[in-house]
Design an enzyme around this catalytic site. Structure first.
Site, PDB file in Angstrom:
ATOM      1  CB  CYS A  42     -15.086   4.714   7.023  1.00  0.00           C
ATOM      2  SG  CYS A  42     -14.110   3.228   6.664  1.00  0.00           S
ATOM      3  NE  ARG A  87      -3.394   0.039   2.899  1.00  0.00           N
ATOM      4  CZ  ARG A  87      -4.523   0.638   2.526  1.00  0.00           C
ATOM      5  NH1 ARG A  87      -5.249   0.114   1.549  1.00  0.00           N
ATOM      6  NH2 ARG A  87      -4.935   1.740   3.119  1.00  0.00           N
TER       7      ARG A  87
END
Length: 525
Positions: A235, A142
């Site tokens: 989230c 990532r």
């Protein structure tokens, strides 16, 4: 409703939301909203909105500076301006945490769970090239996207690391003015945006995320300077991953307090009544009412949670022993087994542009690992020829093998850490010559280059260049900048290629051609 939500999830939300449940559930049948954030390192948000090439125009996101809604049919990722780094495509609610962080130019900022880099680029824009951004992620793969997005945005003052949070603490204890912890979570707030997250929700129990979040927050707290601000965000709707994590941290760390977020934009306050932890003082539970929830049935965006925390100055001064020289002899992390210290040579240099071998290192010199190559000399020659408008670089130059970075001022010793980018990647020395990087091109302003080639975004040549094609060079496209002596440079060699005045890469001028030097991994496929 086209999305099939897990029954246990729906049942729990029914209990939590009560009278708001039907409105919340109906939001999953509504179209999702799309957002982008204009990169104010390169252009002004409002002026870009007024001349936006997107067909439906841009509508401001009320809680985000330079954040805008766009229509799905616009497909801004397919426009040349995206490849020039003029905006970042970002879900509107995801813009909120970095806004709440209140970053100012000159701050030292850590984005602890940074990949793929949307919030890091948002923070960098607020720093305006001043201060330091450390962008870290513990997933090696990532960090590739993280580094690329920072480079696409033209960020000059960032260091990218690939570390577990606990390994950062000895190097950065009480170091940062601002820390963003956008924690890994169960992702309940993103089910409408990305249905694949439902599979992860079914696979991993809440405890999988809460134990991870607890440790990340504890380590982040150690790296915040007294008086500094930390924003924790997720989230997800889960109270265990949101309010309970904050109440627990407050109970463990009396030197931290919640900075209440004023109600605005349809945001809702945190829910102390959803906290079910045992043995936590009620005042710590009540404090989470000052945190904030973004609900998809109340706003034009997906689900988010955010808490703003401040480290108290008085308690911090009493309890924190700041490491005066991270990475030095007193640092237990230096020379960690399996990650030996990088051998370095130090050179003095004026304006951060390097010096002569044998001179003693100074604060604005450069550090090089032991190598026969000297990219600093090659860089000096390249800069004098092609970038006379760049001037001195802040901080110091760092050479790693043949690669050369401009590292922002104030970075402590990073030996023993996994460093993905030591700073702004300028390029590398190849057989005595300097090959400029794609990152260097993206971080420049057009006027800083002595040679540049211009295309319009609506011209076919722009797309051909972005795809990696070599192009015939019409003389009228070439702009030459006079040097300090008033003489024009040769019309041959490296040139900065721009679209609508914004750099997108390099080319070499040779025999009436523009030889495409845009990095292969950056080409528009």
């Amino acid at each position: 409703m086209s999305i099939r939500l897990p029954e246990p999830f729906v049942a729990r939300m029914r209990v939590l939301l009560g009278d708001e449940f039907d409105d919340w559930l109906a939001s999953y049948g509504a179209p999702r909203r799309y957002g982008l954030r204009v990169n104010t390192l390169k252009t002004d948000g409002e002026s870009y909105r007024m001349r936006s090439p997107l067909s439906a125009g841009l509508k401001p996101v009320p809680w985000a500076e330079a954040g805008y809604y766009y229509s799905e049919e616009d497909r801004p990722g397919k426009h040349p301006h995206y490849h020039a780094g003029l905006y970042y495509i970002q879900e509107p609610s995801a813009m909120a945490p970095a806004e709440l962080l209140d970053v100012r130019p000159g701050h030292r900022v850590l984005d602890l769970c940074a990949a793929p880099g949307g919030k890091s680029t948002q923070i960098a824009a607020k720093l305006k090239g001043q201060g330091l951004l450390v962008a870290n992620d513990n997933a090696r793969e990532r960090t590739k996207a993280l580094a690329r997005n920072l480079e696409l945005a033209g960020v000059r003052n960032a260091v990218v690391l690939n570390e577990e949070p606990e390994r950062l603490v000895p190097v950065f204890r009480a170091f940062f003015d601002r820390i963003l912890v956008d924690a890994p979570c169960s992702g309940e707030g993103m089910f409408r945006k990305d249905e694949s997250m439902i599979a992860d929700w079914l696979r991993y129990p809440a405890a999988h995320w809460t134990s991870m979040q607890r440790e990340i927050l504890r380590h982040a707290a150690e790296m915040l300077a007294p008086g500094g601000v930390l924003v924790y965000s997720t989230c997800t709707f889960s109270p265990e991953e949101n309010e309970e994590r904050i109440a627990e941290l407050l109970a463990e760390r009396p030197d931290f307090e919640v900075v209440p977020v004023p109600p605005a934009h349809g945001w809702a306050p945190g829910r102390p009544d959803w906290v079910s932890l045992e043995g936590i003082d009620r005042r710590h539970v009540d404090a989470v009412a000052g945190t904030v929830r973004l609900w998809p049935h109340r706003i034009e965006g997906e689900g988010h949670y955010a808490a703003v925390l401040r480290r108290k100055v008085e308690a911090g001064r009493e309890s924190v022993a700041v490491n005066p020289r991270p990475g030095g002899p007193d640092d237990e992390s230096a020379g960690t087994p399996g990650r030996p210290r990088l051998k370095t040579r130090q050179y003095a240099g004026r304006r951060g542009n390097g010096g002569k071998p044998g001179q003693r290192g100074k604060a604005r010199g450069y550090i090089a690992n032991v190598s026969d190559a000297d990219p600093v000399d090659a860089w000096r020659s390249f800069q004098e020829e092609l970038l006379p408008g760049l001037g001195g670089l802040p901080g110091r130059l760092v050479a790693v093998g043949e690669k050369l970075y401009a590292q922002p001022a104030g970075v402590p010793e990073l030996s023993g850490l996994s460093v993905v980018r030591h700073g702004w990647l300028l390029g590398e020395a190849r057989r005595g010559r300097f090959a400029p990087s794609q990152a260097l091109a993206m971080g420049l302003a057009a006027e800083e280059a002595a040679r540049r080639v211009e295309y319009g975004a609506d011209e076919p040549e722009a797309l051909k260049y972005l795809k990696g094609e070599t192009l015939p060079l019409e003389p009228e496209r070439l702009t030459l900048r006079p040097g300090e002596d008033g003489r024009l440079p040769d019309a041959a060699g490296y040139a900065l290629v721009c679209i609508d005045g914004y750099p997108v890469g390099w080319g070499k001028l040779r025999d009436g051609l523009l030889i495409n030097e845009r990095a292969p991994g950056w080409r528009w496929m």
